[in-house]
Scaffold this motif. Structure first.
Motif, short mmCIF file in Angstrom:
data_model
loop_
_atom_site.label_atom_id
_atom_site.label_comp_id
_atom_site.label_asym_id
_atom_site.label_seq_id
_atom_site.Cartn_x
_atom_site.Cartn_y
_atom_site.Cartn_z
N ALA A 1 0.86 -1.19 0.00
CA ALA A 1 0.00 0.00 0.00
C ALA A 1 0.89 1.23 0.00
O ALA A 1 1.91 1.28 0.68
CB ALA A 1 -0.90 0.00 1.22
N ARG A 2 0.47 2.23 -0.75
CA ARG A 2 1.15 3.53 -0.78
C ARG A 2 0.13 4.60 -0.48
O ARG A 2 -0.89 4.68 -1.15
CB ARG A 2 1.78 3.80 -2.15
N LEU A 3 0.41 5.40 0.52
CA LEU A 3 -0.48 6.49 0.87
C LEU A 3 0.05 7.78 0.29
O LEU A 3 1.23 8.11 0.47
CB LEU A 3 -0.61 6.61 2.39
N GLU A 4 -0.79 8.50 -0.42
CA GLU A 4 -0.41 9.77 -1.01
C GLU A 4 -1.32 10.86 -0.48
O GLU A 4 -2.42 10.60 -0.03
CB GLU A 4 -0.53 9.72 -2.54
N GLY A 5 -0.87 12.09 -0.59
CA GLY A 5 -1.72 13.20 -0.18
C GLY A 5 -1.24 13.90 1.07
O GLY A 5 -1.88 14.82 1.56
N GLY A 6 -0.11 13.51 1.61
CA GLY A 6 0.44 14.17 2.78
C GLY A 6 1.32 15.34 2.38
O GLY A 6 1.32 15.78 1.23
N GLU A 7 2.08 15.85 3.34
CA GLU A 7 2.96 16.98 3.05
C GLU A 7 4.12 16.59 2.16
O GLU A 7 4.59 17.37 1.36
CB GLU A 7 3.51 17.58 4.35
N THR A 8 4.60 15.36 2.30
CA THR A 8 5.74 14.93 1.51
C THR A 8 5.28 14.37 0.18
O THR A 8 4.22 13.78 0.06
CB THR A 8 6.55 13.84 2.26
N SER A 9 6.10 14.59 -0.84
CA SER A 9 5.75 14.07 -2.16
C SER A 9 6.18 12.61 -2.30
O SER A 9 5.71 11.90 -3.17
CB SER A 9 6.40 14.92 -3.25
N GLU A 10 7.12 12.18 -1.45
CA GLU A 10 7.55 10.79 -1.49
C GLU A 10 6.50 9.90 -0.84
O GLU A 10 5.93 10.24 0.18
CB GLU A 10 8.87 10.61 -0.74
N THR A 11 6.27 8.75 -1.45
CA THR A 11 5.36 7.78 -0.87
C THR A 11 6.15 6.53 -0.57
O THR A 11 6.87 6.02 -1.42
CB THR A 11 4.19 7.46 -1.81
N GLU A 12 6.02 6.06 0.64
CA GLU A 12 6.72 4.85 1.04
C GLU A 12 5.76 3.67 0.98
O GLU A 12 4.64 3.75 1.48
CB GLU A 12 7.25 5.01 2.46
N ALA A 13 6.19 2.61 0.35
CA ALA A 13 5.34 1.42 0.24
C ALA A 13 5.38 0.63 1.54
O ALA A 13 6.43 0.42 2.13
CB ALA A 13 5.81 0.55 -0.91
N THR A 14 4.21 0.23 1.99
CA THR A 14 4.07 -0.60 3.18
C THR A 14 3.55 -1.95 2.75
O THR A 14 2.53 -2.03 2.06
CB THR A 14 3.08 0.04 4.17
N THR A 15 4.24 -3.01 3.12
CA THR A 15 3.78 -4.35 2.78
C THR A 15 2.57 -4.68 3.65
O THR A 15 2.66 -4.68 4.87
CB THR A 15 4.89 -5.38 2.99
N VAL A 16 1.45 -4.94 2.99
CA VAL A 16 0.20 -5.23 3.69
C VAL A 16 0.03 -6.72 3.90
O VAL A 16 -0.36 -7.16 4.98
CB VAL A 16 -1.00 -4.65 2.90
N ALA A 17 0.32 -7.51 2.88
CA ALA A 17 0.14 -8.95 3.00
C ALA A 17 1.05 -9.67 2.02
O ALA A 17 1.42 -9.13 0.97
CB ALA A 17 -1.30 -9.33 2.73
N VAL A 18 1.41 -10.88 2.38
CA VAL A 18 2.16 -11.78 1.50
C VAL A 18 1.40 -13.09 1.48
O VAL A 18 1.16 -13.70 2.52
CB VAL A 18 3.60 -11.99 2.01
N VAL A 19 1.00 -13.50 0.28
CA VAL A 19 0.26 -14.75 0.11
C VAL A 19 1.16 -15.71 -0.65
O VAL A 19 1.65 -15.39 -1.72
CB VAL A 19 -1.06 -14.51 -0.67
N GLU A 20 1.37 -16.87 -0.07
CA GLU A 20 2.23 -17.87 -0.71
C GLU A 20 1.44 -19.12 -1.03
O GLU A 20 0.60 -19.56 -0.24
CB GLU A 20 3.39 -18.24 0.22
N ARG A 21 1.70 -19.68 -2.19
CA ARG A 21 1.11 -20.95 -2.62
C ARG A 21 2.26 -21.86 -3.01
O ARG A 21 3.12 -21.50 -3.80
CB ARG A 21 0.18 -20.76 -3.83
N LYS A 22 2.26 -23.04 -2.41
CA LYS A 22 3.36 -23.99 -2.65
C LYS A 22 3.32 -24.56 -4.06
O LYS A 22 4.32 -24.66 -4.73
CB LYS A 22 3.30 -25.13 -1.63
N ASP A 23 2.15 -24.96 -4.49
CA ASP A 23 2.03 -25.53 -5.84
C ASP A 23 0.97 -24.76 -6.61
O ASP A 23 0.28 -23.92 -6.08
CB ASP A 23 1.69 -27.02 -5.78
N ARG A 24 0.84 -25.04 -7.87
CA ARG A 24 -0.11 -24.32 -8.73
C ARG A 24 -1.38 -25.13 -8.96
O ARG A 24 -1.89 -25.19 -10.07
CB ARG A 24 0.56 -23.98 -10.05
#
Length: 168
Positions: free
Chosen positions: A7-30
């Protein structure tokens, strides 16, 4: 296979947006047996996004509350606490600083007290959407069943009780 949701939040005072990892989904096989997100993964994802969004919204709002309404001077910080806000997508702990009331109130004959702007703004500590869902489901089902169904579908865990559903 690994799916990383950021997730990246925009609209604050800074123009830089830092990405925050929200979730990681892993699947062993397909295999097609594990198609899509599970209910638990979806609930965890929604709860994490809600927590991130509510925290940023309240932090931005609190910045606008740090000055006196009457004279515009900066309010002194007394202490910091947190409150729990119940939302449709889970409980969120939100920092709620207490501030000293401005000295201009003492000049008008009122005692100097501490104020917590966030506690005043969110006095029920429940979002309107959660209140609406509780009332709607409780109108069609017994209170305990309505509460159990809400807990099963939404990431509420023990965030609501059948007593609060009955009151709404």
């Amino acid at each position: 296979m690994r799916l990383i949701i950021e997730a990246r939040l925009e609209g604050g005072e800074t123009s830089e947006t830092e990405a925050t990892t929200v979730a990681v989904v892993e699947r062993k096989d397909r295999s097609v047996a594990d198609l899509g997100l599970t209910l638990a993964e979806g609930r965890a994802l929604l709860a994490e996004v809600q927590s991130l969004l509510v925290s940023e919204q309240t932090a931005g709002w609190m910045e606008s509350q740090l000055a006196c309404d009457r004279c515009g001077s900066t309010l002194a910080h007394k202490d910091a606490r947190s409150i729990v806000v119940r939302t449709v997508f889970g409980k969120v702990d939100v920092p709620s600083p207490r501030l000293w009331a401005c000295s201009c109130a003492a000049k008008q004959g009122r005692p100097r007290r501490s104020v917590s702007p966030l506690c005043k703004a969110v006095h029920q500590r429940v979002t309107p959407e959660l209140e609406y869902l509780q009332a709607k489901w409780a109108a069609h089902l017994p209170y305990r069943q309505a509460t159990e169904l809400l807990r099963e579908v939404l990431p509420l865990d023990k965030g609501i009780s059948f007593g609060s559903t009955r009151r709404r």
